[in-house]
Scaffold this motif. Structure first.
Motif, PDB file in Angstrom:
ATOM      1  N   ASP A 158      85.664 122.955  50.851  1.00 15.41           N
ATOM      2  CA  ASP A 158      85.982 123.509  52.167  1.00 15.41           C
ATOM      3  C   ASP A 158      87.446 123.259  52.527  1.00 15.41           C
ATOM      4  O   ASP A 158      88.116 124.142  53.061  1.00 15.41           O
ATOM      5  N   PHE A 159      87.939 122.067  52.231  1.00 18.01           N
ATOM      6  CA  PHE A 159      89.340 121.731  52.490  1.00 18.01           C
ATOM      7  C   PHE A 159      90.260 122.697  51.744  1.00 18.01           C
ATOM      8  O   PHE A 159      91.233 123.207  52.305  1.00 18.01           O
ATOM      9  N   ALA A 160      89.942 122.942  50.475  1.00 16.92           N
ATOM     10  CA  ALA A 160      90.775 123.825  49.657  1.00 16.92           C
ATOM     11  C   ALA A 160      90.798 125.240  50.216  1.00 16.92           C
ATOM     12  O   ALA A 160      91.860 125.853  50.329  1.00 16.92           O
ATOM     13  N   VAL A 161      89.637 125.746  50.584  1.00 19.60           N
ATOM     14  CA  VAL A 161      89.542 127.109  51.119  1.00 19.60           C
ATOM     15  C   VAL A 161      90.288 127.209  52.444  1.00 19.60           C
ATOM     16  O   VAL A 161      91.068 128.140  52.673  1.00 19.60           O
ATOM     17  N   GLU A 162      90.073 126.240  53.325  1.00 20.40           N
ATOM     18  CA  GLU A 162      90.720 126.252  54.641  1.00 20.40           C
ATOM     19  C   GLU A 162      92.242 126.164  54.546  1.00 20.40           C
ATOM     20  O   GLU A 162      92.948 126.631  55.434  1.00 20.40           O
ATOM     21  N   ASN A 163      92.742 125.545  53.472  1.00 18.01           N
ATOM     22  CA  ASN A 163      94.183 125.363  53.329  1.00 18.01           C
ATOM     23  C   ASN A 163      94.825 126.332  52.348  1.00 18.01           C
ATOM     24  O   ASN A 163      95.986 126.158  51.961  1.00 18.01           O
ATOM     25  N   GLY A 164      94.088 127.364  51.960  1.00 15.80           N
ATOM     26  CA  GLY A 164      94.656 128.452  51.177  1.00 15.80           C
ATOM     27  C   GLY A 164      94.892 128.187  49.707  1.00 15.80           C
ATOM     28  O   GLY A 164      95.687 128.893  49.076  1.00 15.80           O
ATOM     29  N   TRP A 165      94.226 127.205  49.129  1.00 15.31           N
ATOM     30  CA  TRP A 165      94.371 126.955  47.700  1.00 15.31           C
ATOM     31  C   TRP A 165      93.648 128.041  46.915  1.00 15.31           C
ATOM     32  O   TRP A 165      92.595 128.514  47.312  1.00 15.31           O
TER      33      TRP A 165
END
Length: 94
Positions: free
Chosen positions: A66-73
């Protein structure tokens, strides 16, 4: 792409630092295994002129998807991982 660098070491490991120092324009970086935790480390100096990818399955295993998706990775799965390797002129594993 010229070279795909596949990194499996967490930030602070000597190979992690060497990998980041070796990246050049036109290269790509794929974070796998323990290297995926680097996306949450603000001290990492990410190069701006390369494509950076993160393996989804390793993000899920570490609770970071979720962190990765939310931060555009750019998240990739195993079939996409294979495609990246076949599209690269050279592959270096760190």
């Amino acid at each position: 792409m010229r070279c795909l660098h596949i990194l499996n070491k967490a930030p602070g490991e000597p190979r992690s630092e060497a990998c980041l120092a070796d990246l050049t324009s036109g290269d790509a970086l794929l974070l796998i295994e323990n290297a995926v935790v680097a996306i949450a480390d603000n001290a990492v100096g990410w190069p701006t002129d390369i494509e950076t990818y993160v393996l989804t399955e390793d993000l899920e295993a570490r609770g970071l998807k979720d962190f990765a998706v939310e931060n555009g990775w750019a998240c990739v799965n195993y079939p996409e991982f294979v495609t990246l390797t076949t599209e690269s002129e050279k592959v270096v594993c760190w």
